[in-house]
Design a protein around this motif. Structure first.
Motif, PDB file in Angstrom:
ATOM      1  N   LEU A   1     -15.490  -5.328  -7.411  1.00  0.00           N
ATOM      2  CA  LEU A   1     -14.336  -5.247  -8.285  1.00  0.00           C
ATOM      3  C   LEU A   1     -12.979  -5.631  -8.050  1.00  0.00           C
ATOM      4  O   LEU A   1     -12.284  -4.906  -8.848  1.00  0.00           O
ATOM      5  CB  LEU A   1     -14.509  -3.765  -8.844  1.00  0.00           C
ATOM      6  CG  LEU A   1     -15.820  -3.076  -9.366  1.00  0.00           C
ATOM      7  CD1 LEU A   1     -15.745  -1.767  -9.757  1.00  0.00           C
ATOM      8  CD2 LEU A   1     -16.373  -3.896 -10.631  1.00  0.00           C
ATOM      9  N   ARG A   2     -12.830  -6.429  -7.085  1.00  0.00           N
ATOM     10  CA  ARG A   2     -11.577  -6.661  -6.701  1.00  0.00           C
ATOM     11  C   ARG A   2     -11.008  -7.618  -8.171  1.00  0.00           C
ATOM     12  O   ARG A   2     -11.477  -8.431  -8.476  1.00  0.00           O
ATOM     13  CB  ARG A   2     -11.419  -7.796  -5.493  1.00  0.00           C
ATOM     14  CG  ARG A   2     -11.942  -7.016  -4.040  1.00  0.00           C
ATOM     15  CD  ARG A   2     -11.782  -7.691  -3.147  1.00  0.00           C
ATOM     16  NE  ARG A   2     -13.169  -8.660  -3.013  1.00  0.00           N
ATOM     17  CZ  ARG A   2     -13.347  -9.752  -2.269  1.00  0.00           C
ATOM     18  NH1 ARG A   2     -12.346  -9.997  -1.186  1.00  0.00           N
ATOM     19  NH2 ARG A   2     -14.313 -10.563  -2.496  1.00  0.00           N
TER      20      ARG A   2
ATOM     21  N   LYS B   1     -17.439   0.512  -0.575  1.00  0.00           N
ATOM     22  CA  LYS B   1     -17.388   1.908   0.042  1.00  0.00           C
ATOM     23  C   LYS B   1     -16.595   3.064  -0.817  1.00  0.00           C
ATOM     24  O   LYS B   1     -15.624   2.850  -1.679  1.00  0.00           O
ATOM     25  CB  LYS B   1     -16.752   1.943   1.326  1.00  0.00           C
ATOM     26  CG  LYS B   1     -17.281   0.948   2.384  1.00  0.00           C
ATOM     27  CD  LYS B   1     -18.766   1.595   2.860  1.00  0.00           C
ATOM     28  CE  LYS B   1     -19.289   0.624   3.750  1.00  0.00           C
ATOM     29  NZ  LYS B   1     -20.819   1.117   4.243  1.00  0.00           N
ATOM     30  N   GLU B   2     -16.763   4.276  -0.643  1.00  0.00           N
ATOM     31  CA  GLU B   2     -16.207   5.528  -1.238  1.00  0.00           C
ATOM     32  C   GLU B   2     -14.810   5.633  -0.428  1.00  0.00           C
ATOM     33  O   GLU B   2     -14.683   6.596   0.402  1.00  0.00           O
ATOM     34  CB  GLU B   2     -17.048   6.579  -1.195  1.00  0.00           C
ATOM     35  CG  GLU B   2     -16.404   7.770  -1.931  1.00  0.00           C
ATOM     36  CD  GLU B   2     -17.283   9.282  -1.692  1.00  0.00           C
ATOM     37  OE1 GLU B   2     -16.708  10.220  -2.113  1.00  0.00           O
ATOM     38  OE2 GLU B   2     -18.310   9.061  -1.513  1.00  0.00           O
ATOM     39  N   ASN B   3     -13.769   4.840  -0.830  1.00  0.00           N
ATOM     40  CA  ASN B   3     -12.607   5.079  -0.319  1.00  0.00           C
ATOM     41  C   ASN B   3     -11.397   4.682  -1.119  1.00  0.00           C
ATOM     42  O   ASN B   3     -11.683   4.241  -2.336  1.00  0.00           O
ATOM     43  CB  ASN B   3     -12.211   4.314   1.068  1.00  0.00           C
ATOM     44  CG  ASN B   3     -12.580   2.792   0.643  1.00  0.00           C
ATOM     45  OD1 ASN B   3     -12.385   2.042  -0.421  1.00  0.00           O
ATOM     46  ND2 ASN B   3     -13.476   2.038   1.543  1.00  0.00           N
ATOM     47  N   GLU B   4     -10.117   4.864  -0.841  1.00  0.00           N
ATOM     48  CA  GLU B   4      -9.152   4.694  -1.948  1.00  0.00           C
ATOM     49  C   GLU B   4      -8.932   3.057  -2.071  1.00  0.00           C
ATOM     50  O   GLU B   4      -8.624   2.926  -3.291  1.00  0.00           O
ATOM     51  CB  GLU B   4      -7.725   5.152  -1.250  1.00  0.00           C
ATOM     52  CG  GLU B   4      -7.605   6.707  -1.377  1.00  0.00           C
ATOM     53  CD  GLU B   4      -7.919   7.306  -2.802  1.00  0.00           C
ATOM     54  OE1 GLU B   4      -7.457   6.737  -3.760  1.00  0.00           O
ATOM     55  OE2 GLU B   4      -8.832   8.304  -2.799  1.00  0.00           O
ATOM     56  N   GLU B   5      -9.477   2.283  -1.321  1.00  0.00           N
ATOM     57  CA  GLU B   5      -9.025   0.713  -1.779  1.00  0.00           C
ATOM     58  C   GLU B   5     -10.313   0.452  -2.705  1.00  0.00           C
ATOM     59  O   GLU B   5      -9.792  -0.145  -3.719  1.00  0.00           O
ATOM     60  CB  GLU B   5      -9.708   0.000  -0.273  1.00  0.00           C
ATOM     61  CG  GLU B   5      -9.641  -1.663  -0.830  1.00  0.00           C
ATOM     62  CD  GLU B   5      -9.919  -2.260   0.334  1.00  0.00           C
ATOM     63  OE1 GLU B   5     -10.058  -3.570   0.472  1.00  0.00           O
ATOM     64  OE2 GLU B   5     -10.455  -1.781   1.510  1.00  0.00           O
ATOM     65  N   SER B   6     -11.496   1.062  -2.813  1.00  0.00           N
ATOM     66  CA  SER B   6     -12.244   0.821  -3.888  1.00  0.00           C
ATOM     67  C   SER B   6     -11.756   1.515  -5.322  1.00  0.00           C
ATOM     68  O   SER B   6     -11.967   0.737  -6.237  1.00  0.00           O
ATOM     69  CB  SER B   6     -13.605   1.523  -3.686  1.00  0.00           C
ATOM     70  OG  SER B   6     -14.378   0.655  -2.422  1.00  0.00           O
TER      71      SER B   6
ATOM     72  N   GLU C   1      -9.572   0.665 -10.555  1.00  0.00           N
ATOM     73  CA  GLU C   1      -8.469   0.948 -11.582  1.00  0.00           C
ATOM     74  C   GLU C   1      -7.563  -0.280 -12.038  1.00  0.00           C
ATOM     75  O   GLU C   1      -7.502  -0.492 -13.169  1.00  0.00           O
ATOM     76  CB  GLU C   1      -7.556   1.685 -10.816  1.00  0.00           C
ATOM     77  CG  GLU C   1      -6.106   2.307 -11.702  1.00  0.00           C
ATOM     78  CD  GLU C   1      -5.261   3.228 -11.007  1.00  0.00           C
ATOM     79  OE1 GLU C   1      -4.447   3.791 -11.675  1.00  0.00           O
ATOM     80  OE2 GLU C   1      -5.445   3.403  -9.902  1.00  0.00           O
ATOM     81  N   ARG C   2      -7.771  -1.279 -11.171  1.00  0.00           N
ATOM     82  CA  ARG C   2      -6.766  -2.577 -11.613  1.00  0.00           C
ATOM     83  C   ARG C   2      -7.691  -3.342 -12.608  1.00  0.00           C
ATOM     84  O   ARG C   2      -7.638  -3.922 -13.487  1.00  0.00           O
ATOM     85  CB  ARG C   2      -6.482  -3.442 -10.275  1.00  0.00           C
ATOM     86  CG  ARG C   2      -5.282  -2.752  -9.787  1.00  0.00           C
ATOM     87  CD  ARG C   2      -4.718  -3.725  -8.654  1.00  0.00           C
ATOM     88  NE  ARG C   2      -4.208  -4.852  -9.017  1.00  0.00           N
ATOM     89  CZ  ARG C   2      -4.262  -5.885  -8.335  1.00  0.00           C
ATOM     90  NH1 ARG C   2      -4.337  -6.160  -6.988  1.00  0.00           N
ATOM     91  NH2 ARG C   2      -3.488  -6.985  -8.750  1.00  0.00           N
TER      92      ARG C   2
ATOM     93  N   ARG D   1     -15.771   9.561 -14.093  1.00  0.00           N
ATOM     94  CA  ARG D   1     -14.705  10.136 -15.381  1.00  0.00           C
ATOM     95  C   ARG D   1     -13.454   9.317 -15.230  1.00  0.00           C
ATOM     96  O   ARG D   1     -12.817   9.246 -16.348  1.00  0.00           O
ATOM     97  CB  ARG D   1     -14.559  11.639 -14.695  1.00  0.00           C
ATOM     98  CG  ARG D   1     -16.045  12.441 -15.148  1.00  0.00           C
ATOM     99  CD  ARG D   1     -15.644  13.960 -14.592  1.00  0.00           C
ATOM    100  NE  ARG D   1     -16.981  14.530 -14.998  1.00  0.00           N
ATOM    101  CZ  ARG D   1     -17.295  15.646 -14.917  1.00  0.00           C
ATOM    102  NH1 ARG D   1     -16.386  16.759 -14.585  1.00  0.00           N
ATOM    103  NH2 ARG D   1     -18.405  16.221 -15.154  1.00  0.00           N
ATOM    104  N   GLU D   2     -12.780   8.809 -14.201  1.00  0.00           N
ATOM    105  CA  GLU D   2     -11.400   8.223 -14.296  1.00  0.00           C
ATOM    106  C   GLU D   2     -11.822   6.789 -15.132  1.00  0.00           C
ATOM    107  O   GLU D   2     -10.914   6.472 -15.626  1.00  0.00           O
ATOM    108  CB  GLU D   2     -11.152   7.799 -12.834  1.00  0.00           C
ATOM    109  CG  GLU D   2     -10.322   8.871 -12.014  1.00  0.00           C
ATOM    110  CD  GLU D   2      -9.641   8.441 -11.018  1.00  0.00           C
ATOM    111  OE1 GLU D   2      -9.361   7.373 -10.704  1.00  0.00           O
ATOM    112  OE2 GLU D   2      -9.338   9.241 -10.074  1.00  0.00           O
ATOM    113  N   PHE D   3     -12.717   6.123 -14.944  1.00  0.00           N
ATOM    114  CA  PHE D   3     -13.141   5.109 -15.613  1.00  0.00           C
ATOM    115  C   PHE D   3     -13.864   4.921 -16.970  1.00  0.00           C
ATOM    116  O   PHE D   3     -14.275   3.950 -17.447  1.00  0.00           O
ATOM    117  CB  PHE D   3     -13.547   3.871 -14.561  1.00  0.00           C
ATOM    118  CG  PHE D   3     -12.666   3.971 -13.511  1.00  0.00           C
ATOM    119  CD1 PHE D   3     -11.456   3.579 -13.458  1.00  0.00           C
ATOM    120  CD2 PHE D   3     -13.081   4.021 -12.197  1.00  0.00           C
ATOM    121  CE1 PHE D   3     -10.501   3.650 -12.321  1.00  0.00           C
ATOM    122  CE2 PHE D   3     -12.310   3.933 -10.938  1.00  0.00           C
ATOM    123  CZ  PHE D   3     -10.925   3.872 -11.008  1.00  0.00           C
ATOM    124  N   ASP D   4     -14.295   6.250 -17.294  1.00  0.00           N
ATOM    125  CA  ASP D   4     -14.882   6.515 -18.310  1.00  0.00           C
ATOM    126  C   ASP D   4     -16.293   5.374 -18.624  1.00  0.00           C
ATOM    127  O   ASP D   4     -16.522   4.582 -19.481  1.00  0.00           O
ATOM    128  CB  ASP D   4     -14.083   6.033 -19.622  1.00  0.00           C
ATOM    129  CG  ASP D   4     -14.621   6.467 -21.135  1.00  0.00           C
ATOM    130  OD1 ASP D   4     -15.611   7.228 -20.871  1.00  0.00           O
ATOM    131  OD2 ASP D   4     -14.360   5.924 -22.145  1.00  0.00           O
TER     132      ASP D   4
END
Length: 237
Positions: free
Chosen positions: A82-83, A116-121, A126-127, A156-159
Motif C-alpha cells: 500500500l505504499r 507489519k503492524e506498525n506506524e509505517e504501515s 493513510e496516504r 475503522r480508520e480506513f472504512d
C-alpha cells in the motif's frame, strides 16, 4: 442473507453458476487480465450473481514475494504494501478498471505478513486510501499476523470490511456486511490448505456466521476441498 462461494471457480463455470451465487476471482491478483475475459464472465453469469475480485498484487505484495513468479508483469522495487508510489497507484487504477468491467461488488485487498503492524504501515495506508478512487465498490481487507486492536484500528480508520475466518475470530469492522475466507486448518502459524472441513467444523462456522450476521454475509472457501465443503455448507444453511 448468507452467500456462499469459493475463491476461484472450483468447477466448470456453467455448473458453478448453478451451484453458487457468488465467487471471489483470484486470477486478477496474479495477472492483468484481458478485458474481453472479464466481459465474458460477466455476461455468462446469471442475473443477481455477485462477483468479488482480488486486487492485483502490485498493490499489496513487495517484489520479493514468490507470488510474482505467476505474474505476467515484472515488478519494480516500488510495488506493494500500500505504499503510495506511482506504480502502486497505477496498479490500483488497473484493478479498479477490471472491477468495473467485471461488474464486481467487492475488491479484496489481501495483505501479506510483510505488511507489519506498525506506524509505517498505517502511514502508507493513510496516504494510499486518501489518494485512490474507490469507485462504487466495497473494499474488503485481509490482514495477516495483526493483533485485534491493530485490525480494529485499521478497518475503522480506513472504512473497510474486516476479512476473517469465523473459526478464528469475530469481524471487527462496523457495517452490515461480513466477509469470510476459509483457507483450511491453522497449524503453528501456517495454513494447511489440504484440510477438509468436518461436519462439526462446518456446523460451528454456520452457528457463528448466522450469529454474527448483520445484514449480509459472504463465505468463501479457499481450501483444496473448497467445492465439496462449500456445497456441504450451503446444504447446512
Amino acid at each position: 442473507m448468507i452467500h456462499v462461494g469459493t475463491c476461484g471457480f472450483c468447477e466448470a463455470k456453467g455448473r458453478y453458476f448453478r451451484d453458487f451465487d457468488t465467487v471471489e476471482i483470484q486470477q486478477t491478483f496474479y495477472r492483468i487480465l484481458q478485458e474481453k475475459t472479464l466481459e465474458r464472465w460477466r455476461k455468462e453469469a446469471p442475473e443477481g450473481f455477485i462477483f468479488s475480485m482480488k486486487a492485483f498484487q502490485g498493490v499489496t505484495h513487495p517484489p520479493n514475494s514468490p507470488t510474482w513468479g505467476r505474474s505476467n508483469v515484472r515488478p519494480s522495487k516500488d510495488v506493494g504494501l500500500l505504499r503510495p508510489t506511482s506504480d502502486v497507484l497505477h496498479f490500483w487504477r488497473l484493478t479498479l478498471r477490471e472491477a468495473e468491467i467485471l461488474g464486481a461488488r467487492f475488491i479484496l485487498i489481501q495483505l501479506p505478513r510483510s505488511f507489519k503492524e506498525n506506524e509505517e504501515s498505517f502511514e502508507n495506508a493513510e496516504r494510499f486510501f486518501s489518494m485512490i478512487d474507490r469507485g462504487e465498490f466495497e473494499i474488503a481487507v485481509e490482514l495477516r499476523g495483526w493483533s485485534e486492536d491493530g485490525i480494529k484500528r485499521f478497518v475503522r480508520e480506513f472504512d473497510v470490511i474486516d476479512v476473517t475466518d469465523p473459526l478464528v475470530r469475530i469481524p471487527l469492522h462496523h457495517g452490515d456486511v461480513n466477509y469470510y475466507r476459509l483457507h483450511g486448518r491453522y497449524e503453528k502459524g501456517r495454513i494447511v490448505y489440504s484440510h477438509a472441513y468436518t461436519d462439526e467444523e462446518l456446523g460451528k462456522i454456520r452457528e457463528r456466521v448466522i450469529g454474527w450476521n448483520r445484514g449480509e454475509s459472504f463465505v468463501y472457501f479457499n481450501n483444496s476441498n473448497m467445492c465439496a465443503d462449500a456445497k456441504r455448507f450451503r446444504a447446512m444453511l
